[in-house]
Design a protein around this motif. Structure first.
Motif, PDB file in Angstrom:
ATOM      1  N   SER A  54      55.065 -74.478 -36.547  1.00 33.51           N
ATOM      2  CA  SER A  54      54.106 -75.340 -37.228  1.00 33.51           C
ATOM      3  C   SER A  54      53.340 -76.153 -36.196  1.00 33.51           C
ATOM      4  O   SER A  54      53.167 -77.357 -36.337  1.00 33.51           O
ATOM      5  N   GLN A  55      52.932 -75.489 -35.122  1.00 34.37           N
ATOM      6  CA  GLN A  55      52.188 -76.158 -34.077  1.00 34.37           C
ATOM      7  C   GLN A  55      50.905 -76.737 -34.650  1.00 34.37           C
ATOM      8  O   GLN A  55      50.246 -76.125 -35.485  1.00 34.37           O
ATOM      9  N   SER A  56      50.534 -77.935 -34.195  1.00 32.91           N
ATOM     10  CA  SER A  56      49.382 -78.608 -34.767  1.00 32.91           C
ATOM     11  C   SER A  56      48.084 -77.935 -34.347  1.00 32.91           C
ATOM     12  O   SER A  56      47.929 -77.495 -33.207  1.00 32.91           O
ATOM     13  N   SER A  58      45.391 -79.628 -34.368  1.00 30.87           N
ATOM     14  CA  SER A  58      44.618 -80.718 -33.770  1.00 30.87           C
ATOM     15  C   SER A  58      45.421 -81.318 -32.620  1.00 30.87           C
ATOM     16  O   SER A  58      46.640 -81.137 -32.537  1.00 30.87           O
ATOM     17  N   ARG A  62      51.869 -83.076 -35.236  1.00 37.83           N
ATOM     18  CA  ARG A  62      51.745 -82.474 -36.566  1.00 37.83           C
ATOM     19  C   ARG A  62      52.427 -83.314 -37.642  1.00 37.83           C
ATOM     20  O   ARG A  62      51.888 -83.459 -38.758  1.00 37.83           O
ATOM     21  N   ASN A  63      53.580 -83.873 -37.352  1.00 42.92           N
ATOM     22  CA  ASN A  63      54.311 -84.605 -38.387  1.00 42.92           C
ATOM     23  C   ASN A  63      53.775 -86.022 -38.608  1.00 42.92           C
ATOM     24  O   ASN A  63      54.303 -86.760 -39.423  1.00 42.92           O
ATOM     25  N   THR A  65      50.275 -86.184 -38.973  1.00 42.34           N
ATOM     26  CA  THR A  65      48.886 -85.836 -39.250  1.00 42.34           C
ATOM     27  C   THR A  65      48.739 -85.104 -40.587  1.00 42.34           C
ATOM     28  O   THR A  65      49.497 -84.178 -40.875  1.00 42.34           O
ATOM     29  N   ILE A  67      46.144 -82.667 -42.401  1.00 44.32           N
ATOM     30  CA  ILE A  67      45.023 -81.805 -42.038  1.00 44.32           C
ATOM     31  C   ILE A  67      44.361 -81.284 -43.317  1.00 44.32           C
ATOM     32  O   ILE A  67      45.002 -80.630 -44.140  1.00 44.32           O
ATOM     33  N   GLN A 281      47.398 -69.824 -41.644  1.00 46.76           N
ATOM     34  CA  GLN A 281      47.683 -71.161 -41.118  1.00 46.76           C
ATOM     35  C   GLN A 281      48.401 -72.011 -42.167  1.00 46.76           C
ATOM     36  O   GLN A 281      49.306 -72.796 -41.823  1.00 46.76           O
ATOM     37  N   GLN A 286      50.406 -75.390 -41.093  1.00 44.77           N
ATOM     38  CA  GLN A 286      49.458 -76.021 -40.175  1.00 44.77           C
ATOM     39  C   GLN A 286      48.321 -76.708 -40.920  1.00 44.77           C
ATOM     40  O   GLN A 286      47.537 -77.430 -40.307  1.00 44.77           O
ATOM     41  N   ASP A 288      47.438 -78.922 -44.605  1.00 42.21           N
ATOM     42  CA  ASP A 288      47.994 -79.604 -45.776  1.00 42.21           C
ATOM     43  C   ASP A 288      47.142 -79.413 -47.023  1.00 42.21           C
ATOM     44  O   ASP A 288      47.668 -79.272 -48.125  1.00 42.21           O
ATOM     45  N   TYR A 565      55.053 -81.117 -44.855  1.00 46.35           N
ATOM     46  CA  TYR A 565      55.103 -82.356 -44.066  1.00 46.35           C
ATOM     47  C   TYR A 565      54.898 -83.610 -44.907  1.00 46.35           C
ATOM     48  O   TYR A 565      55.360 -84.681 -44.530  1.00 46.35           O
TER      49      TYR A 565
END
Length: 599
Positions: A54-56, A58, A62-63, A65, A67, A281, A286, A288, A565
């Motif tokens: 779950s690489q961001s 941005s 990630r946790n 943010t 998106i 994604q 990645q 939301d 997330y």
């Protein structure tokens, strides 16, 4: 105040950035030009959602943010001026979590929530309105939000008709003054019991107020207002044009933490990649809030458990068919023709098969929110049932003298009947199909009809200038009360064909005295008064009799969320707020989210 760029540098030129979103993002993926997209996709070779990283997307944790993806291609990255064309990208988070409005309207509950202001009050004849501001509020640069800001903003609009929003005040405001720091006094040219509607965030947004201490030193026709100084809980961190991305960071000094203290440290709005890329994604958690459609969401739900599909929110604008009712249009100006067209519309079938998910027919010219029930009058509506009955359509055509010849084709005063149905929706889209189905039904009863797509700018110009016969459209005039809708049918607000009628609002060129007279009376009638109920029912009956804008079906917009997330999104079981991420009310969705604890 000097302007700062707040734009991450990239090798793309403005011309390259103007290419289509899909072309640009596919190019980045193919060339490896985007670490945040290309390398992430390459790294996730296992297609199992449970095993994928779950690489961001941005440059933020990630946790921490949220998106949000948007389907429009972002093109403006260094300007935050809402008063000029192309001066802002409001759907980038700017209009949702950076700006704030004086009041917010929750269409689901019918509640109006005071925010930057605490209330309004009229004098007895509604020629003066007093606006009270929240003394706690301050701008994100620390300066207080006061009546000077409101007075400055309105006077700026009154003094420059070229600014977007000026027409909302020039015809109505005699003067605006500030008796003290938290009070604004409007003297109005005529009675206007709806003037406060200007300051309530209803559909998408409302009147923006800008800081006098910054804008008074600038030319509003050219000022970019970068970085944006507003009152919301998030400030701009940066924009990344190569990623079509806006990154917002939580303001630790936000003025209203007692009521709204969002948990996400960052909120990222970006232009969505291609549909297939975005689905992948989303499955990697990645994204939301995706921009892919309902059909993709339903298909994904079978294999991905962290998806939420909210499917009960009604857009405030039922779909509709608009008729050019200018007297020069012959039969189209006759209300009987409007009813003939209405009888050719199978609303139940359209709502259940054309719209992405089943949505009910519209009987009233407004959304079926519980808060709108007070405007409904079953006794009136039952006299004007919007049913599918082609035989009644034929009878009305015969009655008007548009009889069919031996081939079944109809003519009027020696001329064959032939109409174009214009639409701003492309072939295959629901509103195009609405027009297509109507054309088919018209042809069946002997009235020649075709449907044609026009790009939005062309369609809008033709609509405003009366250069059309029939159009697919929507009923967006009524948010707080039906008087807002009926105003758009006042004769005084019309213009001859080939003149722009958009300022007055009567772009359908309705010329019906009964409807116009009642609409004019309602303009000065307090909609909150119980004594106005009878007049509103009379307005509804006049609307049905003339019906230049024909209701089709309610507009149900599904919204998709990922709860990997963040939780407490609006759902069918807990639809606590407007779920649309491009509306100002999305501020309260962001403010309600809770972290799951996922690393």
């Amino acid at each position: 105040m000097s302007e700062q760029p707040y734009v991450e540098q990239s090798n793309e030129t403005a011309e390259q950035l103007s290419m289509s979103r899909r072309q640009a993002l596919q190019l980045m993926l193919l060339t490896g030009g985007s670490l945040a997209l290309g390398n992430v996709l390459a790294a996730c070779s296992d297609s199992s959602p449970q095993k994928q990283q779950s690489q961001s997307l941005s440059p933020t944790p990630r946790n921490q943010t949220v998106i949000v993806d948007q389907s429009p291609q972002f093109a403006v990255f260094d300007s935050f001026n809402p008063f000029i064309p192309n001066g802002q990208e409001y759907e980038t988070g700017f209009g949702q979590i950076c700006k704030e409005f004086l009041f917010y309207y929750n269409m689901i509950s019918g509640e109006i929530k005071p925010w930057l202001a605490t209330g309004w009050k009229y004098n007895n004849d509604h020629t003066q309105m007093t606006l009270s501001l929240n003394p706690k509020a301050h701008w994100n640069d620390g300066n207080p939000f006061t009546s000077k800001d409101v007075v400055f903003t309105i006077q700026m609009l009154l003094g420059n008709s070229a600014l977007i929003g000026a027409s909302s005040y020039t015809p109505y405001v005699k003067s605006v003054t500030a008796p003290d720091e938290h009070t604004v006094l409007f003297d109005l040219k005529t009675a206007n019991p709806r003037f406060h509607y200007n300051f309530i965030c209803s559909i998408v947004g409302s009147q923006e107020i800008v800081p006098e201490h910054i804008w008074s030193k600038q030319n509003p026709m050219t000022f970019k207002a970068n970085p944006p100084v507003w009152t919301g809980p998030y400030k701009i961190d940066r924009t990344i044009p190569s990623q079509f991305m806006y990154i917002w960071k939580k303001d630790p000094n936000y003025w209203n933490k007692d009521e709204l203290d969002p948990k996400p440290e960052y909120v990222v709005y970006r232009t969505a990649p291609s549909m297939d890329s975005e689905v992948e994604q989303f499955k990697r958690a990645q994204v939301d809030v995706p921009a892919f459609d309902y059909q993709h969401g339903v298909a994904l739900k079978n294999s991905y458990s962290n998806i939420i599909i909210e499917s009960k929110f009604r857009d405030p604008c039922p779909r509709a068919i608009g008729i050019n009712s200018d007297p020069s249009k012959g039969l189209l100006a006759d209300p009987r023709m409007h009813w003939a067209i209405s009888y050719l519309i199978d609303r139940k079938t359209l709502g259940s098969t054309v719209w992405p998910l089943p949505t009910p027919p519209a009987q009233y010219p407004w959304a079926d929110y519980p808060a709108n029930d007070k405007w409904s009058d079953p006794a009136v509506a039952s006299k004007y049932a919007l049913t599918y009955d082609p035989q009644k359509a034929k009878d009305l055509l015969d009655q008007m003298g548009a009889k069919a010849d031996s081939s079944g084709k109809r003519s009027y005063k020696g001329q064959p009947l032939q109409y174009e149905i214009m639409t701003s929706s492309k072939v295959g889209d629901p509103e195009y199909i609405n027009g297509q189905k109507l054309a088919e039904e018209l042809n069946k009863v002997g009235v020649g009809a075709t449907v044609r797509f026009y790009e939005n700018s062309v369609w809008t110009n033709k609509l405003n200038n009366g250069q059309f016969d029939i159009t697919t459209w929507w009923l967006c005039g009524d948010v707080f009360d039906p008087g807002q809708l009926y105003t758009g049918f006042e004769i005084s607000r019309s213009k001859p064909i080939n003149q722009d009628a958009s300022a007055g609002g009567n772009v359908l060129r309705a010329q019906y005295k009964d409807l116009s007279d009642i609409a004019t009376k309602l303009d000065s009638t307090d909609p909150s008064s119980s004594a106005s109920k009878q007049l509103f029912s009379q307005g509804l009956e006049a609307y049905y009799k003339d019906m230049p804008l024909i209701p089709l079906y309610q507009t149900t917009y599904p919204t998709i969320f990922n709860n990997s997330y963040w939780t407490n999104w609006p759902t069918d079981d807990n639809l606590y707020q407007v779920p649309s991420n491009w509306w100002g009310q999305f501020l309260f969705v962001i403010g309600s989210l809770k972290p799951t604890g996922k690393a």
